[in-house]
Structure formats: structure tokens, C-alpha cells
Design a protein around this motif. Sequence first.
Motif, PDB file in Angstrom:
ATOM      1  N   THR A 113       0.828  -1.204   0.000  1.00 40.41           N
ATOM      2  CA  THR A 113       0.000   0.000   0.000  1.00 40.41           C
ATOM      3  C   THR A 113       0.864   1.257   0.000  1.00 40.41           C
ATOM      4  OG1 THR A 113      -1.696  -1.207   1.245  1.00 40.41           O
ATOM      5  CG2 THR A 113      -1.881   1.189   1.174  1.00 40.41           C
ATOM      6  N   LEU A 114       1.949   1.245   0.767  1.00 38.12           N
ATOM      7  CA  LEU A 114       2.867   2.392   0.781  1.00 38.12           C
ATOM      8  C   LEU A 114       3.488   2.620  -0.598  1.00 38.12           C
ATOM      9  CD1 LEU A 114       4.716   1.854   4.185  1.00 38.12           C
ATOM     10  CD2 LEU A 114       3.035   3.625   3.660  1.00 38.12           C
ATOM     11  N   ASN A 115       3.888   1.549  -1.261  1.00 42.81           N
ATOM     12  CA  ASN A 115       4.457   1.688  -2.608  1.00 42.81           C
ATOM     13  C   ASN A 115       3.421   2.226  -3.597  1.00 42.81           C
ATOM     14  OD1 ASN A 115       7.049   0.779  -1.940  1.00 42.81           O
ATOM     15  ND2 ASN A 115       6.453  -1.360  -2.171  1.00 42.81           N
ATOM     16  N   THR A 116       2.166   1.776  -3.440  1.00 43.92           N
ATOM     17  CA  THR A 116       1.097   2.306  -4.282  1.00 43.92           C
ATOM     18  C   THR A 116       0.901   3.793  -4.032  1.00 43.92           C
ATOM     19  OG1 THR A 116      -0.020   0.152  -4.260  1.00 43.92           O
ATOM     20  CG2 THR A 116      -1.324   2.056  -4.920  1.00 43.92           C
ATOM     21  N   MET A 117       0.967   4.198  -2.770  1.00 46.73           N
ATOM     22  CA  MET A 117       0.840   5.612  -2.433  1.00 46.73           C
ATOM     23  C   MET A 117       1.959   6.429  -3.071  1.00 46.73           C
ATOM     24  SD  MET A 117      -0.209   5.177   1.593  1.00 46.73           S
ATOM     25  CE  MET A 117      -0.621   6.878   1.944  1.00 46.73           C
ATOM     26  N   ALA A 118       3.182   5.890  -3.066  1.00 43.49           N
ATOM     27  CA  ALA A 118       4.301   6.600  -3.694  1.00 43.49           C
ATOM     28  C   ALA A 118       4.069   6.748  -5.198  1.00 43.49           C
ATOM     29  CB  ALA A 118       5.608   5.864  -3.424  1.00 43.49           C
ATOM     30  N   SER A 119       3.558   5.695  -5.847  1.00 39.89           N
ATOM     31  CA  SER A 119       3.290   5.770  -7.290  1.00 39.89           C
ATOM     32  C   SER A 119       2.188   6.775  -7.599  1.00 39.89           C
ATOM     33  CB  SER A 119       2.897   4.386  -7.815  1.00 39.89           C
ATOM     34  OG  SER A 119       3.944   3.458  -7.622  1.00 39.89           O
ATOM     35  N   VAL A 120       1.144   6.786  -6.768  1.00 42.00           N
ATOM     36  CA  VAL A 120       0.040   7.724  -6.981  1.00 42.00           C
ATOM     37  C   VAL A 120       0.509   9.159  -6.763  1.00 42.00           C
ATOM     38  CG1 VAL A 120      -2.203   8.454  -6.088  1.00 42.00           C
ATOM     39  CG2 VAL A 120      -1.741   6.031  -6.418  1.00 42.00           C
ATOM     40  N   ALA A 121       1.282   9.379  -5.690  1.00 40.65           N
ATOM     41  CA  ALA A 121       1.745  10.742  -5.376  1.00 40.65           C
ATOM     42  C   ALA A 121       2.721  11.260  -6.423  1.00 40.65           C
ATOM     43  CB  ALA A 121       2.395  10.772  -3.997  1.00 40.65           C
ATOM     44  N   ARG A 122       3.442  10.374  -7.092  1.00 40.47           N
ATOM     45  CA  ARG A 122       4.408  10.809  -8.102  1.00 40.47           C
ATOM     46  C   ARG A 122       3.716  11.531  -9.255  1.00 40.47           C
ATOM     47  NH1 ARG A 122       9.486   9.206  -8.738  1.00 40.47           N
ATOM     48  NH2 ARG A 122       9.138   7.480  -7.285  1.00 40.47           N
ATOM     49  N   GLY A 123       2.469  11.208  -9.512  1.00 38.78           N
ATOM     50  CA  GLY A 123       1.774  11.820 -10.641  1.00 38.78           C
ATOM     51  C   GLY A 123       1.521  13.303 -10.496  1.00 38.78           C
ATOM     52  N   ILE A 124       1.521  13.846  -9.260  1.00 36.99           N
ATOM     53  CA  ILE A 124       1.228  15.268  -9.072  1.00 36.99           C
ATOM     54  C   ILE A 124       2.434  16.022  -8.530  1.00 36.99           C
ATOM     55  CG2 ILE A 124      -1.243  14.902  -8.738  1.00 36.99           C
ATOM     56  CD1 ILE A 124      -0.770  15.122  -5.727  1.00 36.99           C
ATOM     57  N   VAL A 125       3.628  15.426  -8.651  1.00 39.69           N
ATOM     58  CA  VAL A 125       4.825  16.089  -8.118  1.00 39.69           C
ATOM     59  C   VAL A 125       5.062  17.429  -8.800  1.00 39.69           C
ATOM     60  CG1 VAL A 125       7.331  15.928  -8.007  1.00 39.69           C
ATOM     61  CG2 VAL A 125       5.948  13.996  -7.307  1.00 39.69           C
ATOM     62  N   GLY A 126       4.868  17.500 -10.103  1.00 38.20           N
ATOM     63  CA  GLY A 126       5.180  18.720 -10.841  1.00 38.20           C
ATOM     64  C   GLY A 126       4.108  19.790 -10.803  1.00 38.20           C
ATOM     65  N   ILE A 127       3.013  19.573 -10.086  1.00 37.13           N
ATOM     66  CA  ILE A 127       1.917  20.540 -10.047  1.00 37.13           C
ATOM     67  C   ILE A 127       2.078  21.442  -8.834  1.00 37.13           C
ATOM     68  CG2 ILE A 127      -0.577  20.843  -9.935  1.00 37.13           C
ATOM     69  CD1 ILE A 127      -0.922  18.166 -11.282  1.00 37.13           C
ATOM     70  N   ASP A 128       2.221  22.733  -9.093  1.00 36.97           N
ATOM     71  CA  ASP A 128       2.304  23.723  -8.023  1.00 36.97           C
ATOM     72  C   ASP A 128       0.888  24.220  -7.739  1.00 36.97           C
ATOM     73  OD1 ASP A 128       2.865  25.680  -6.221  1.00 36.97           O
ATOM     74  OD2 ASP A 128       4.384  26.692  -7.430  1.00 36.97           O
ATOM     75  N   VAL A 129       0.272  23.645  -6.723  1.00 31.27           N
ATOM     76  CA  VAL A 129      -1.135  23.933  -6.442  1.00 31.27           C
ATOM     77  C   VAL A 129      -1.323  25.405  -6.077  1.00 31.27           C
ATOM     78  CG1 VAL A 129      -3.112  23.315  -5.012  1.00 31.27           C
ATOM     79  CG2 VAL A 129      -1.498  21.556  -5.719  1.00 31.27           C
ATOM     80  N   ASP A 130      -0.426  25.942  -5.269  1.00 24.58           N
ATOM     81  CA  ASP A 130      -0.559  27.337  -4.852  1.00 24.58           C
ATOM     82  C   ASP A 130      -0.489  28.284  -6.052  1.00 24.58           C
ATOM     83  OD1 ASP A 130      -0.774  26.533  -2.229  1.00 24.58           O
ATOM     84  OD2 ASP A 130       1.375  26.705  -1.835  1.00 24.58           O
ATOM     85  N   ASP A 131       0.435  28.003  -6.977  1.00 25.38           N
ATOM     86  CA  ASP A 131       0.556  28.858  -8.161  1.00 25.38           C
ATOM     87  C   ASP A 131      -0.688  28.761  -9.031  1.00 25.38           C
ATOM     88  OD1 ASP A 131       2.211  30.497 -10.084  1.00 25.38           O
ATOM     89  OD2 ASP A 131       1.848  28.732 -11.330  1.00 25.38           O
ATOM     90  N   VAL A 132      -1.237  27.558  -9.184  1.00 25.66           N
ATOM     91  CA  VAL A 132      -2.455  27.389  -9.989  1.00 25.66           C
ATOM     92  C   VAL A 132      -3.612  28.164  -9.370  1.00 25.66           C
ATOM     93  CG1 VAL A 132      -4.174  25.722 -10.770  1.00 25.66           C
ATOM     94  CG2 VAL A 132      -1.751  25.163 -10.928  1.00 25.66           C
ATOM     95  N   ARG A 133      -3.750  28.071  -8.063  1.00 24.42           N
ATOM     96  CA  ARG A 133      -4.837  28.804  -7.405  1.00 24.42           C
ATOM     97  C   ARG A 133      -4.648  30.309  -7.499  1.00 24.42           C
ATOM     98  NH1 ARG A 133      -4.961  24.690  -2.263  1.00 24.42           N
ATOM     99  NH2 ARG A 133      -6.431  23.179  -3.151  1.00 24.42           N
ATOM    100  N   ARG A 134      -3.401  30.768  -7.388  1.00 22.19           N
ATOM    101  CA  ARG A 134      -3.152  32.207  -7.522  1.00 22.19           C
ATOM    102  C   ARG A 134      -3.506  32.685  -8.926  1.00 22.19           C
ATOM    103  NH1 ARG A 134       1.555  31.271  -4.396  1.00 22.19           N
ATOM    104  NH2 ARG A 134       2.754  31.019  -6.322  1.00 22.19           N
ATOM    105  N   ARG A 135      -3.142  31.916  -9.936  1.00 22.37           N
ATOM    106  CA  ARG A 135      -3.444  32.319 -11.312  1.00 22.37           C
ATOM    107  C   ARG A 135      -4.951  32.338 -11.569  1.00 22.37           C
ATOM    108  NH1 ARG A 135       0.309  28.546 -14.929  1.00 22.37           N
ATOM    109  NH2 ARG A 135      -0.862  29.569 -16.602  1.00 22.37           N
ATOM    110  N   LEU A 136      -5.663  31.373 -11.017  1.00 20.22           N
ATOM    111  CA  LEU A 136      -7.109  31.353 -11.205  1.00 20.22           C
ATOM    112  C   LEU A 136      -7.783  32.514 -10.488  1.00 20.22           C
ATOM    113  CD1 LEU A 136      -7.919  27.546 -10.887  1.00 20.22           C
ATOM    114  CD2 LEU A 136      -8.192  28.963 -12.929  1.00 20.22           C
ATOM    115  N   ALA A 137      -7.251  32.899  -9.332  1.00 17.29           N
ATOM    116  CA  ALA A 137      -7.870  33.981  -8.565  1.00 17.29           C
ATOM    117  C   ALA A 137      -7.456  35.352  -9.044  1.00 17.29           C
ATOM    118  CB  ALA A 137      -7.516  33.825  -7.082  1.00 17.29           C
ATOM    119  N   ARG A 138      -6.245  35.478  -9.613  1.00 19.23           N
ATOM    120  CA  ARG A 138      -5.696  36.784  -9.948  1.00 19.23           C
ATOM    121  C   ARG A 138      -6.003  37.208 -11.374  1.00 19.23           C
ATOM    122  NH1 ARG A 138       0.435  36.804  -8.973  1.00 19.23           N
ATOM    123  NH2 ARG A 138       0.277  35.401 -10.768  1.00 19.23           N
TER     124      ARG A 138
END
Length: 313
Positions: free
Chosen positions: A205-230
Motif C-alpha cells: 500500500t505504501l508503494n502504491t501511495m508513492a506511485s500515486v503521489a508521483r503523478g502530481i509532483v510537478g503541479i504547483d497547487v498554490d501557483d495554480v490557485r493564484r493564477r485562477l484567482a488573480r
Amino acid sequence: MFGFLQGLAYGLFVSCLPWLIIGLVDPRLALPTEAPSRLHVLLRYWLLVPFIAFIVWVTSLWGGFGPSLGGWLAGLVAVPAAMPLERAWRRWRRARRERERLARQQALAAAQQAALERQARAQGLAVLDPARAPADADEVVLALWEAKGRLLAVGRPDLAILADRIYSRHAHVDEVLRSKFDARELTFERSRGLVGEVSRTAVDTLNTMASVARGIVGIDVDDVRRRLARQPTLMGAEERQALTRRLELVEDTERRLRELGARNEAAITALDDAAVAVAAIATDRPRASLAAEQALADLRRFAERAHQYGRAP
């Protein structure tokens, strides 16, 4: 010099209209930005470039009227010549921002990891050192250590602490079993096998979590939210849809990680139940032995269910 500037201004004026038409047909051909839109084309070739040309023309009038041919040609090729330079500059800025973001993310993850490990040690948990494998470790402990390293590699120390919790429970149950049974007994081997099976399920399960989390490593959530709001008005529909889709991907991934984390919490509870029941075994308390057998039976059923669930599509 003033004649060259006058020619440059006239060349810019003349080139604005063709580039405006080209940009309205396909904004990607006329703009070097990451997400071009027709609104950006209008702002650049209807307002910005003509304003720059006007300032250059007004400035050049100090030298009288006499635009040069070289200035005309320079003004005509200024826009197509500037676009690759601007694209390179924007790529350099994006790369620098990405490096800075990764450095901040790594520093934040390291600080968060240190805080979580301090808290874990304060709670009496055994903490796996990601830089060095534990000495005399069995197969399960090595797998937990590797799983923790994978979670730290994707910047998720909040999930990596689960490996420490499972490692502590696994070591505690093993210690309880050794204190209550002889290592040569069949019951001891059977019990250790069940505990190892549950721990290996948690490792998967831990290895599955690592594989799942790897898919969003390059997404800067804060920057995306700032761009949508600004920039809600200056943003095209396609760009807004793409940014919204990124947030949906992050939310779906986090929901999946919470589900996997809940599965590991169930494994930790199963190990705790087994440790408590086995620790209650005493020669003057025959019912405690029955409780331990029941706990091991529950542990066996949990391991079977978890294994079957893990193989399900």
C-alpha cells in the motif's frame, strides 16, 4: 540616428496590422506566451506595439523628418525577430521559477520530515533513517525502509511517517511474540508469518501511495490557485479549463491517498490487536490464550482480505 528611429517607428506601425490579423486567426503564431489568446493579441498589436512605435516616433522628431530605409526594414522585422528571443527569455524564467519552486518544496519537505520525525520519537516510535538501512533488518523492515524512501523522493514526508508507524508496530509485535513463545514452536512461526503478511500488505500500500503521489509532483497547487484567482478576466477559456483540471487531478489524487492511508490504518490496528492479545497470555490466565488465538485468527482473516483486495482490478 533619428532617421533610423523614425523608420523603425513607421516599420512597427506597418507590421502591427498583419500580425494582428495573424494572431486573431491563430494566437500561437503571433504570441510567444505559454497560453496565448486573442485578447492578448489585441492588447499587444492594437495597443502595446503601436504605443511603443508612437513613443519612438515622437522621440525621433528632435532630429527633423527623414526616416531611413534601414529603420523601415528594422521595424518590419522587429516583431518576428523579437518573438524567438522572448520565447527563450520566457523559457529561462519558467525554468528558474521551477528550480526555485523545487528548492522551496524540498526545503519545506525536509523541515516537515524533521518535525514529523521529532514528533514520532517523542511518541516513542522507531524512526527509519532514509539514508541508511537498519542493521540486521529482515525482508519486511527493508521493504518498509525502501517504501519510506520512495515517499520521501516524491516530497511526501506526511505519508512517509506511516512507514515508521508500521515499522514500530511490526517490531513491537515481533518482540511480544518472542517474549511469549519459543522460537522453535510452530505457533511462533505461524504467528510471525501472519504478522509479516499484514506488514507486507502495508508495504504494498505504501508503494502504491508513492506511485500515486508521483503523478502530481510537478503541479504547483498554490501557483495554480493564484493564477485562477488573480487573472480571471485576462485568461482564455482553454487556459482556465486546463488550470481547473489540474486542481481536479490533485484533489482526486489526494482522495485516493487518503483511501490508501485508511487501509494502512486498518493494518496498524490489526497489528495492535494481535500485540495486545498475545501480551495478555499468562500461565495463570487460560482465557488469555484463547483471546490470543482469536486475535491471530482475526489477523489471518485480515491478511487474506487485504491480499485479495490488493489483487482486485
